[in-house]
Design a protein around this motif. Structure first.
Motif, mmCIF file in Angstrom:
data_model
loop_
_atom_site.group_PDB
_atom_site.id
_atom_site.type_symbol
_atom_site.label_atom_id
_atom_site.label_comp_id
_atom_site.label_asym_id
_atom_site.label_seq_id
_atom_site.Cartn_x
_atom_site.Cartn_y
_atom_site.Cartn_z
ATOM 1 N N TYR A 86 60.074 42.894 59.206
ATOM 2 C CA TYR A 86 59.004 42.533 58.278
ATOM 3 C C TYR A 86 58.833 41.033 58.090
ATOM 4 C CZ TYR A 86 62.281 42.015 54.281
ATOM 5 O OH TYR A 86 63.270 41.627 53.425
ATOM 6 N N GLU A 87 59.907 40.258 58.136
ATOM 7 C CA GLU A 87 59.750 38.820 57.972
ATOM 8 C C GLU A 87 58.969 38.228 59.136
ATOM 9 O OE1 GLU A 87 63.617 37.213 57.409
ATOM 10 O OE2 GLU A 87 63.726 37.831 55.311
ATOM 11 N N ALA A 88 59.329 38.628 60.343
ATOM 12 C CA ALA A 88 58.607 38.139 61.520
ATOM 13 C C ALA A 88 57.172 38.651 61.531
ATOM 14 C CB ALA A 88 59.341 38.576 62.793
ATOM 15 N N PHE A 89 56.983 39.862 61.024
ATOM 16 C CA PHE A 89 55.632 40.432 60.973
ATOM 17 C C PHE A 89 54.692 39.534 60.190
ATOM 18 C CE2 PHE A 89 52.342 42.746 58.756
ATOM 19 C CZ PHE A 89 51.796 43.570 59.726
ATOM 20 N N TRP A 90 55.114 39.129 58.979
ATOM 21 C CA TRP A 90 54.206 38.345 58.142
ATOM 22 C C TRP A 90 54.043 36.920 58.634
ATOM 23 C CZ3 TRP A 90 50.822 40.796 55.572
ATOM 24 C CH2 TRP A 90 51.097 42.065 55.070
ATOM 25 N N GLU A 91 55.066 36.385 59.271
ATOM 26 C CA GLU A 91 54.916 35.061 59.878
ATOM 27 C C GLU A 91 53.869 35.108 60.994
ATOM 28 O OE1 GLU A 91 58.787 33.941 61.179
ATOM 29 O OE2 GLU A 91 59.572 33.703 59.129
ATOM 30 N N LYS A 92 53.968 36.135 61.822
ATOM 31 C CA LYS A 92 53.003 36.307 62.906
ATOM 32 C C LYS A 92 51.613 36.606 62.359
ATOM 33 C CE LYS A 92 52.327 39.013 67.161
ATOM 34 N NZ LYS A 92 52.882 40.107 68.005
ATOM 35 N N PHE A 93 51.570 37.432 61.325
ATOM 36 C CA PHE A 93 50.279 37.802 60.746
ATOM 37 C C PHE A 93 49.557 36.571 60.192
ATOM 38 C CE2 PHE A 93 47.341 39.478 57.621
ATOM 39 C CZ PHE A 93 46.830 40.595 58.256
ATOM 40 N N GLN A 94 50.306 35.661 59.575
ATOM 41 C CA GLN A 94 49.696 34.443 59.053
ATOM 42 C C GLN A 94 49.002 33.673 60.173
ATOM 43 O OE1 GLN A 94 52.443 31.464 57.778
ATOM 44 N NE2 GLN A 94 50.862 30.074 57.029
ATOM 45 N N THR A 95 49.687 33.521 61.279
ATOM 46 C CA THR A 95 49.114 32.788 62.405
ATOM 47 C C THR A 95 47.882 33.500 62.950
ATOM 48 O OG1 THR A 95 51.309 31.954 62.994
ATOM 49 C CG2 THR A 95 49.603 31.880 64.697
ATOM 50 N N GLN A 96 47.982 34.812 63.113
ATOM 51 C CA GLN A 96 46.856 35.579 63.647
ATOM 52 C C GLN A 96 45.653 35.528 62.716
ATOM 53 O OE1 GLN A 96 48.965 39.301 63.965
ATOM 54 N NE2 GLN A 96 49.237 39.089 66.181
ATOM 55 N N ALA A 97 45.892 35.722 61.424
ATOM 56 C CA ALA A 97 44.790 35.728 60.469
ATOM 57 C C ALA A 97 44.159 34.346 60.346
ATOM 58 C CB ALA A 97 45.277 36.216 59.107
ATOM 59 N N SER A 98 44.976 33.308 60.388
ATOM 60 C CA SER A 98 44.450 31.949 60.322
ATOM 61 C C SER A 98 43.544 31.654 61.516
ATOM 62 C CB SER A 98 45.598 30.934 60.282
ATOM 63 O OG SER A 98 46.372 31.098 59.111
ATOM 64 N N GLY A 99 43.868 32.253 62.651
ATOM 65 C CA GLY A 99 43.055 32.069 63.845
ATOM 66 C C GLY A 99 41.912 33.059 63.967
ATOM 67 N N GLY A 100 41.729 33.906 62.955
ATOM 68 C CA GLY A 100 40.641 34.883 62.980
ATOM 69 C C GLY A 100 40.882 36.051 63.908
#
Length: 433
Positions: A86-100
């Motif tokens: 879950y920690e890696a999930f949200w770190e990755k999600f932040q990057t993905q969402a920031s990039g649209g």
């Protein structure tokens, strides 16, 4: 809220059963998103959508089986799985969402709904329900509300759980202490004192650092941890909660936090440092695997002898508002939360199955999962379940701060009044984004 007729009776053996399940643990980071699609399409009309979740390998194996079932029913929709802890999930999600470019469908939890809705990431799934692509019917015990905020359906529950008290059955029996539905906090702490006096171990592992337990206590007293946009309690409220907790650490009623730290990742309960621990009911598989005793679920103590303040929490599925394939995403979510075969495959990995179709399709055969089912049915029958309070943006940051600062209080590193002031300061910053 009305309590069932068994409110004052002892917990029966069918309630105090061993319990098992999977974590509702979450962690979060902020994100912004622009509306561009995450899925893809091909010339023959086949589309691909990305599905992301956090969890261990057993969950990944089970989910991949459900994906295969879905693709068999919908051969023109292909699912690309993405999973981490879950920690890696949200770190990755932040990057993905920031990039649209977040996943089309992803596992979510209540602490993140408003945060990512404010950033334009989350689809209001009511639109797809209105279009006939997704059913919002047949959700058990009001759990559908866990995915709602500001009049929108931002997530659809796949599982449900509620806070519980996990106890060392042998310790409670040896001390002659019997948990009862409707017992008060005073009665609970008296029981822990009896355990300490007779068995020479602490009664609890550290109740006052758990945000979701404090939420129940507040709800018992007409408040809640969160309002729609702020904290729902005062610095004085929290100071008192932490002062009482620290006194119990000093008296030995609550386990020494330094010893708790030393046995990690094992819990203080399964290490034999204390006789009870508050946690989500389906989280308790760890105790059976870690400890040498027998463990069971007991009722949450109350303020008035009736209202526990409990509600159903949930893991849920959310969708990216900018997906190129909203219909297919909705069909996928619908399948994952309603299909009976999916329920049989997933079991209680993400909590008690949220819809009646899946709940009735899966009959647990082992004592741990039977225990979780029995506990939630007892709580529901008691009539104490209320609705979860939607969490404002920044809730995930505040949850982590509550645990950290409460731990400093427990260790004597911060005075309760100063710690409460710090928590309110950090909460203000978290709400401001």
């Amino acid at each position: 809220m009305q309590q069932g007729g068994n409110a004052r009776t002892g917990v029966e053996r069918r309630t105090i059963l061993k319990a098992a399940g999977a974590s509702l643990a979450v962690a979060g980071l902020g994100a912004t998103a622009t509306a561009c699609g995450g899925g893809s399409g091909s010339a023959d009309g086949t589309v691909t959508i990305r599905y992301a979740w956090w969890g261990g390998e057993p969950r990944a194996i089970a989910i991949k089986k459900t994906i295969a079932l879905f693709e068999k029913k919908y051969p023109k929709i292909k699912i690309k799985p993405e999973f981490t802890d879950y920690e890696a999930f949200w770190e990755k999600f932040q990057t993905q969402a920031s990039g649209g470019n977040p996943p089309d469908v992803f596992q979510n939890a209540v602490a993140f709904l408003r945060k990512y809705d404010e950033r334009g990431v989350l689809m209001d799934l009511k639109t797809q329900a209105d279009a006939g692509n997704l059913s919002l019917e047949n959700f058990r015990n009001g759990v559908l509300t866990a995915g709602q905020a500001d009049g929108k359906q931002l997530g659809v529950p796949v599982g449900a759980n509620t806070m519980s008290l996990v106890i060392d059955l042998k310790a409670f029996r040896k001390a002659g202490v019997e948990p009862k539905f409707g017992w008060t906090w005073d009665e609970y702490f008296d029981a822990l004192q009896t355990i300490q006096d007779k068995l020479k171990i602490a009664g609890d592992t550290g109740y006052f650092t758990i945000m979701y337990l404090y939420d129940l206590y507040l709800r018992q007293n007409g408040k809640a941890f969160f309002t729609d946009s702020a904290l729902g309690f005062t610095e004085d409220d929290l100071t008192q909660w932490w002062e009482d907790g620290y006194k119990r650490v000093k008296s030995g009623l609550v386990a020494d936090p330094k010893k708790i730290e030393q046995v990690k990742p094992k819990s203080g309960l399964s290490a034999g440092l204390a006789a009870s621990e508050f946690t989500w009911d389906n989280f308790s598989i760890r105790y059976e695997g870690e400890g040498e005793s027998d463990y069971g679920l007991a009722p949450i103590p109350t303020t008035d002898g009736k209202d526990t303040g409990q509600y159903l929490g949930s893991l849920m599925l959310s969708a990216f508002t900018g997906t190129q394939h909203p219909k297919e995403v909705a069909q996928f979510i619908d399948f994952m939360v309603h299909d009976p075969e999916v329920g049989k495959i997933m079991g209680y990995d993400r909590g008690i199955l949220a819809t009646t179709e899946q709940y009735e399709a899966y009959a647990p055969s082992d004592d741990p999962n039977k225990g979780v089912k029995a506990y939630e049915e007892e709580v529901a029958a008691a009539g104490v379940l209320g609705k979860i309070t939607p969490h404002p943006s920044g809730a995930d940051v505040i949850e982590a701060a509550f645990l950290r600062i409460g731990g400093e209080v427990a260790q004597g590193k911060a005075k309760p009044a100063d710690a409460a002031r710090t928590l309110f300061s950090e909460a203000k910053a978290a709400f401001a984004g």
